[in-house]
Design a protein around this motif. Structure first.
Motif, short mmCIF file in Angstrom:
data_model
loop_
_atom_site.label_atom_id
_atom_site.label_comp_id
_atom_site.label_asym_id
_atom_site.label_seq_id
_atom_site.Cartn_x
_atom_site.Cartn_y
_atom_site.Cartn_z
N GLY A 1 48.15 42.34 50.05
CA GLY A 1 47.49 43.56 50.54
C GLY A 1 46.55 43.35 51.70
N ARG A 2 45.96 42.20 51.84
CA ARG A 2 45.05 41.88 52.93
C ARG A 2 45.40 40.50 53.50
N ARG B 1 46.20 43.63 56.24
CA ARG B 1 47.17 44.71 56.08
C ARG B 1 48.44 44.44 56.89
N ALA C 1 47.12 48.31 61.79
CA ALA C 1 47.49 47.25 60.84
C ALA C 1 47.08 45.91 61.44
#
Length: 540
Positions: free
Chosen positions: A400-401, A403, A441
């Motif tokens: 998730g990170r 992104r 992103a």
């Protein structure tokens, strides 16, 4: 005698723009020309010149070499704000096309010069089908009449001239799948009694008309008619369609039936002006300065089992239905190949009537059909870019990170069927707008079904964002090999304009859309007359 082509010259001498009047002159003189509409298909379907072929800028590198094999073919380009003609011409020049021009004034310039604009897709073939019915008075029966015959106890033989997948989606009850090029070859296996009526259907009108008239032109003694307005007419009459039907014509043909089919197909081809050729004649037919398409019109399985080196697969019925897709070079020569003496001759009879310089190798000797498998499309080397494998991408997404945004530039139909979980759909030509929807992103990963188109899209994306851009190595297929795809939820970063939804396609179309489509088809003959560039000549 062919009119000399006055657009020749070195790239520096070629005018930046060509007026619409000059393009029409090329069409009228039968000189080779491609009119390339580089918008997405849904935009193309809103209106275009009769002989314009759809070459979406998003896929231009993937399609050009296959569809326009000669690099000095004159190509006249127009587009829109998302797909500018100038950008498409730059791509074409990089691909080696030395004679790519912009249409002066674009589509507006064409219309302002008095040129006709035609809606929908595969318009030359659909307009030709309407002209065939008008000139030949092709018999047709209404949906209610055919239903009454089915219920009478002495039903007709109903044959569906579409592709098998279309037939499988929805079909007339009791119908058998016999794609267009197979009709003359196989119909006597289904209707050996000359007294048995034969009804030919498709989704709308074109393949019904061409299929029925094929049987008539080839001398089938049975009563033959088209199902008026196809499955659209059947649905509008409130009658039930079958789903998932699998009936297909027999693969083998009796010797006596085959002899009659050969005689009928050859007679129709001679009347239309199709010229016979042998494999040994091909080098002469591929003359310098002339585009020659060589199409094998048999089934995909037959083509894969053995075909002529240098030929491309184009099932005969679909080739007649989609000439603008298979042969976008108007004025080109077309050579058709089969191994039975029927399908190439019969397909050729229609292409010749549509104004193509048509030859048939019908039949080719088995010893000439030695190349096996599918033919790969000729492709330029994709831009080099960073790649990430499916396992690494999966780990990034699970973390998730930072992104990670996945952008899928596949055809929208493929994206809807299954995509990398969380992936956004985008049209390659609209990546800038897509970024506005996706938002910032830390890195972007671009994918497509095999990863090839993704590499071209990633090169575009790198010019739009400072964030790192990679491609999914092997594309969505590589992900699917190690992890499941999802179809819901779907995330559309831009509208799916890459494909035009046909009013005769699927099973959930609005009644008003189907009625409007039929009204449009009925008006095509008048549009042809106003346009005047078609060179159609229907046998009487």
């Amino acid at each position: 005698m062919r009119t000399p082509d006055t657009t020749t010259g070195t790239p520096a001498e070629i005018p930046a723009e060509i007026p619409a009047e000059r393009v029409r002159a090329l069409l009228l003189s039968r000189d080779e020309v491609v009119i390339a509409d580089v918008r997405e298909e849904a935009e193309y379907a809103r209106g275009h010149p009769l002989w314009a072929a759809n070459f979406p800028l998003s896929r231009l590198e993937l399609d050009a070499w296959r569809r326009v094999p000669r690099r000095d073919t004159p190509i006249v380009v127009y587009g829109d704000a998302d797909a500018p003609a100038r950008r498409a011409i730059d791509v074409l020049r990089r691909l080696g096309y030395s004679r790519a021009h912009a249409l002066a004034g674009g589509l507006d310039g064409w219309a302002a010069s008095g040129g006709e604009l035609f809606q929908d897709v595969n318009v030359p073939s659909k307009a030709f089908g309407e002209l065939v019915e008008s000139v030949s008075r092709t018999p047709s029966l209404s949906a209610r009449h055919v239903q009454a015959l089915i219920d009478s106890g002495r039903p007709p033989v109903i044959v569906d001239a579409r592709r098998f997948d279309e037939f499988h989606t929805m079909s007339i009850p009791t119908a058998t799948s016999v794609p267009g090029a197979e009709l003359v070859l196989r119909i006597r296996e289904l209707a050996p009694d000359p007294a048995t009526p034969v009804v030919v259907n498709c989704a709308g009108r074109t393949r019904s008309i061409i299929g029925a008239q094929s049987l008539i032109n080839a001398g089938l003694p049975n009563p033959v008619a088209a199902l008026r307005n196809g499955t659209i007419g059947w649905t509008l009459a409130g009658q039930r369609l079958d789903r998932g039907a699998t009936r297909a014509a027999p693969r083998t043909v009796a010797e006596s039936h085959h002899a009659l089919a050969v005689a009928g197909a050859r007679a129709a081809a001679r009347r239309a002006g199709v010229r016979s050729a042998r494999v040994a004649d091909l080098p002469g037919l591929r003359e310098p300065g002339r585009t020659t398409y060589v199409f094998d019109v048999r089934s995909a399985a037959e083509f894969a089992a053995g075909h002529l080196d240098g030929s491309r697969h184009a099932p005969g019925g679909q080739l007649v239905q989609e000439t603008d897709h298979y042969a976008p070079v108007r004025g080109a020569r077309v050579v058709l190949v089969d191994d039975d003496g029927v399908r190439a001759a019969m397909t050729g009879s229609w292409l010749a009537q549509m104004g193509w310089d048509t030859w048939a190798i019908s039949p080719a000797a088995p010893g000439d059909l030695t190349r096996r498998g599918e033919e790969r499309d000729p492709l330029p080397e994709p831009p080099s870019t960073d790649a990430v494998d499916a396992a690494t991408l999966r780990a990034w997404l699970e973390a998730g990170r930072p992104r990670t945004a996945v952008i899928d530039v596949a055809p929208s139909r493929d994206y809807a069927a299954g995509h990398v979980p969380g992936a956004w759909y985008a049209v390659r030509a609209r990546l800038a707008a897509a970024l506005g929807t996706i938002g910032p992103a830390d890195r972007y990963v671009v994918t497509s079904p095999t990863g090839v188109l993704a590499r071209f899209a990633a090169a575009d994306l790198r010019g739009l964002t400072p964030a790192p851009v990679s491609v999914l190595d092997g594309g969505t297929a590589a992900w699917h090999a190690v992890a499941p795809l999802e179809s819901h939820p779907a995330r559309y970063a831009v509208e799916a304009v890459d494909r035009y939804r046909r009013p005769y396609e699927g099973t959930d179309n609005a009644r008003t859309a189907m009625e409007a489509y039929l009204a449009w088809e009925f008006g095509l003959v008048e549009q042809l007359e106003r346009d005047g560039t078609h060179h159609f000549r229907v046998l009487r």
